[in-house]
Design a protein around this motif. Structure first.
Motif, PDB file in Angstrom:
ATOM      1  N   ILE A 191      -5.516 -32.135   7.734  1.00  0.00           N
ATOM      2  CA  ILE A 191      -5.564 -33.317   6.865  1.00  0.00           C
ATOM      3  C   ILE A 191      -5.785 -32.876   5.412  1.00  0.00           C
ATOM      4  O   ILE A 191      -6.519 -31.940   5.136  1.00  0.00           O
ATOM      5  N   THR A 192      -5.128 -33.552   4.509  1.00  0.00           N
ATOM      6  CA  THR A 192      -5.274 -33.204   3.098  1.00  0.00           C
ATOM      7  C   THR A 192      -6.523 -33.853   2.516  1.00  0.00           C
ATOM      8  O   THR A 192      -7.003 -34.878   3.000  1.00  0.00           O
ATOM      9  N   LYS A 193      -7.009 -33.258   1.446  1.00  0.00           N
ATOM     10  CA  LYS A 193      -8.180 -33.821   0.763  1.00  0.00           C
ATOM     11  C   LYS A 193      -7.839 -35.193   0.195  1.00  0.00           C
ATOM     12  O   LYS A 193      -8.673 -36.104   0.223  1.00  0.00           O
ATOM     13  N   GLU A 194      -6.620 -35.360  -0.282  1.00  0.00           N
ATOM     14  CA  GLU A 194      -6.197 -36.657  -0.827  1.00  0.00           C
ATOM     15  C   GLU A 194      -6.258 -37.744   0.243  1.00  0.00           C
ATOM     16  O   GLU A 194      -6.655 -38.876  -0.035  1.00  0.00           O
ATOM     17  N   THR A 195      -5.844 -37.413   1.470  1.00  0.00           N
ATOM     18  CA  THR A 195      -5.895 -38.381   2.559  1.00  0.00           C
ATOM     19  C   THR A 195      -7.337 -38.727   2.909  1.00  0.00           C
ATOM     20  O   THR A 195      -7.666 -39.895   3.151  1.00  0.00           O
ATOM     21  N   VAL A 196      -8.225 -37.736   2.919  1.00  0.00           N
ATOM     22  CA  VAL A 196      -9.645 -37.991   3.188  1.00  0.00           C
ATOM     23  C   VAL A 196     -10.220 -38.916   2.125  1.00  0.00           C
ATOM     24  O   VAL A 196     -10.906 -39.892   2.437  1.00  0.00           O
ATOM     25  N   ILE A 197      -9.927 -38.635   0.868  1.00  0.00           N
ATOM     26  CA  ILE A 197     -10.428 -39.472  -0.230  1.00  0.00           C
ATOM     27  C   ILE A 197      -9.915 -40.901  -0.095  1.00  0.00           C
ATOM     28  O   ILE A 197     -10.689 -41.862  -0.198  1.00  0.00           O
ATOM     29  N   LYS A 198      -8.632 -41.058   0.175  1.00  0.00           N
ATOM     30  CA  LYS A 198      -8.051 -42.397   0.329  1.00  0.00           C
ATOM     31  C   LYS A 198      -8.679 -43.127   1.517  1.00  0.00           C
ATOM     32  O   LYS A 198      -8.972 -44.328   1.434  1.00  0.00           O
ATOM     33  N   SER A 199      -8.918 -42.409   2.614  1.00  0.00           N
ATOM     34  CA  SER A 199      -9.511 -43.062   3.791  1.00  0.00           C
ATOM     35  C   SER A 199     -10.932 -43.538   3.500  1.00  0.00           C
ATOM     36  O   SER A 199     -11.324 -44.622   3.924  1.00  0.00           O
ATOM     37  N   ILE A 200     -11.697 -42.747   2.758  1.00  0.00           N
ATOM     38  CA  ILE A 200     -13.057 -43.147   2.396  1.00  0.00           C
ATOM     39  C   ILE A 200     -13.038 -44.347   1.454  1.00  0.00           C
ATOM     40  O   ILE A 200     -13.780 -45.314   1.647  1.00  0.00           O
ATOM     41  N   GLU A 201     -12.190 -44.291   0.453  1.00  0.00           N
ATOM     42  CA  GLU A 201     -12.105 -45.386  -0.521  1.00  0.00           C
ATOM     43  C   GLU A 201     -11.757 -46.710   0.135  1.00  0.00           C
ATOM     44  O   GLU A 201     -12.213 -47.765  -0.295  1.00  0.00           O
ATOM     45  N   ASN A 202     -10.960 -46.680   1.191  1.00  0.00           N
ATOM     46  CA  ASN A 202     -10.472 -47.901   1.815  1.00  0.00           C
ATOM     47  C   ASN A 202     -11.186 -48.262   3.116  1.00  0.00           C
ATOM     48  O   ASN A 202     -10.743 -49.165   3.824  1.00  0.00           O
ATOM     49  N   THR A 203     -12.266 -47.595   3.418  1.00  0.00           N
ATOM     50  CA  THR A 203     -13.052 -47.883   4.614  1.00  0.00           C
ATOM     51  C   THR A 203     -14.214 -48.807   4.246  1.00  0.00           C
ATOM     52  O   THR A 203     -14.872 -48.614   3.231  1.00  0.00           O
ATOM     53  N   THR A 204     -14.466 -49.787   5.099  1.00  0.00           N
ATOM     54  CA  THR A 204     -15.524 -50.759   4.844  1.00  0.00           C
ATOM     55  C   THR A 204     -16.897 -50.106   4.795  1.00  0.00           C
ATOM     56  O   THR A 204     -17.656 -50.311   3.852  1.00  0.00           O
ATOM     57  N   LEU A 205     -17.245 -49.340   5.807  1.00  0.00           N
ATOM     58  CA  LEU A 205     -18.565 -48.707   5.877  1.00  0.00           C
ATOM     59  C   LEU A 205     -18.422 -47.224   6.207  1.00  0.00           C
ATOM     60  O   LEU A 205     -17.827 -46.866   7.219  1.00  0.00           O
ATOM     61  N   CYS A 206     -18.990 -46.385   5.368  1.00  0.00           N
ATOM     62  CA  CYS A 206     -19.084 -44.957   5.629  1.00  0.00           C
ATOM     63  C   CYS A 206     -20.560 -44.610   5.773  1.00  0.00           C
ATOM     64  O   CYS A 206     -21.393 -45.080   4.996  1.00  0.00           O
ATOM     65  N   PHE A 207     -20.871 -43.802   6.751  1.00  0.00           N
ATOM     66  CA  PHE A 207     -22.242 -43.388   7.019  1.00  0.00           C
ATOM     67  C   PHE A 207     -22.354 -41.889   6.789  1.00  0.00           C
ATOM     68  O   PHE A 207     -21.698 -41.112   7.476  1.00  0.00           O
ATOM     69  N   GLY A 208     -23.160 -41.492   5.818  1.00  0.00           N
ATOM     70  CA  GLY A 208     -23.418 -40.081   5.575  1.00  0.00           C
ATOM     71  C   GLY A 208     -24.782 -39.708   6.122  1.00  0.00           C
ATOM     72  O   GLY A 208     -25.743 -40.465   5.973  1.00  0.00           O
ATOM     73  N   VAL A 209     -24.858 -38.554   6.761  1.00  0.00           N
ATOM     74  CA  VAL A 209     -26.126 -38.020   7.254  1.00  0.00           C
ATOM     75  C   VAL A 209     -26.480 -36.843   6.355  1.00  0.00           C
ATOM     76  O   VAL A 209     -25.656 -35.955   6.140  1.00  0.00           O
ATOM     77  N   TYR A 210     -27.708 -36.841   5.836  1.00  0.00           N
ATOM     78  CA  TYR A 210     -28.120 -35.849   4.844  1.00  0.00           C
ATOM     79  C   TYR A 210     -29.414 -35.168   5.254  1.00  0.00           C
ATOM     80  O   TYR A 210     -30.299 -35.790   5.848  1.00  0.00           O
TER      81      TYR A 210
END
Length: 154
Positions: free
Chosen positions: A34-53
């Motif tokens: 998967i390209t970085k551009e596709t990852v960025i686009k998927s994050i931008e257009n996703t309702t909820l993203c959950f990051g674990v830190y």
């Protein structure tokens, strides 16, 4: 939200796109290449993203987080349908209960609790998801899919 030295946030500004892309591109069976551009686009257009830190969110001024060690996306209208995808915990942080905690946070999220149909696809984590109410599709004949070849598929 935090648990034993780790935090979860839905704030997209904390996401480390490089960590997410590296895992999805090199480790995840579902998105190798998967390209970085596709990852960025998927994050931008996703309702909820959950990051674990690792560490607390909001240290020293509220805009800092520790290293990202996990991720999940939920594509949803927040009412009738949700689709969970791109769920991972980095290998060095597995066996600490983080995937269970992440699933608990997701399935109990205030905006997802009343969604009528919550779906996901997995090749190998059925036992984890079953603990959170996910089951095999009871009438698979009702479901259809259209799968297009994407640039990152080999």
């Amino acid at each position: 939200m935090n648990s034993e030295g780790f935090s979860i946030s839905t704030n997209k500004k904390y996401l480390d796109v490089d960590v997410i892309h590296d895992f999805l591109n090199h480790e995840a069976y579902w998105s190798k290449g998967i390209t970085k551009e596709t990852v960025i686009k998927s994050i931008e257009n996703t309702t909820l993203c959950f990051g674990v830190y690792k560490g607390e969110i909001g240290n020293e001024g509220g805009d800092q987080v520790g290293d990202q060690v996990g991720f999940a996306r939920v594509i949803t209208d927040l009412a009738t349908h949700a689709y969970l995808c791109d769920v991972f915990i980095l290998p060095d942080y597995r066996k600490l209960g983080l995937s269970k905690w992440l699933m608990d946070v997701i399935t109990n999220h205030s905006e997802l609790k009343e969604v009528r149909r919550f779906m996901l696809a997995t090749n190998d984590a059925h036992s984890l998801y079953k603990k959170y109410g996910f089951n095999q599709i009871d009438k698979p004949e009702l479901f259809m899919q259209k799968v297009g070849k994407t640039p990152f598929q080999q």
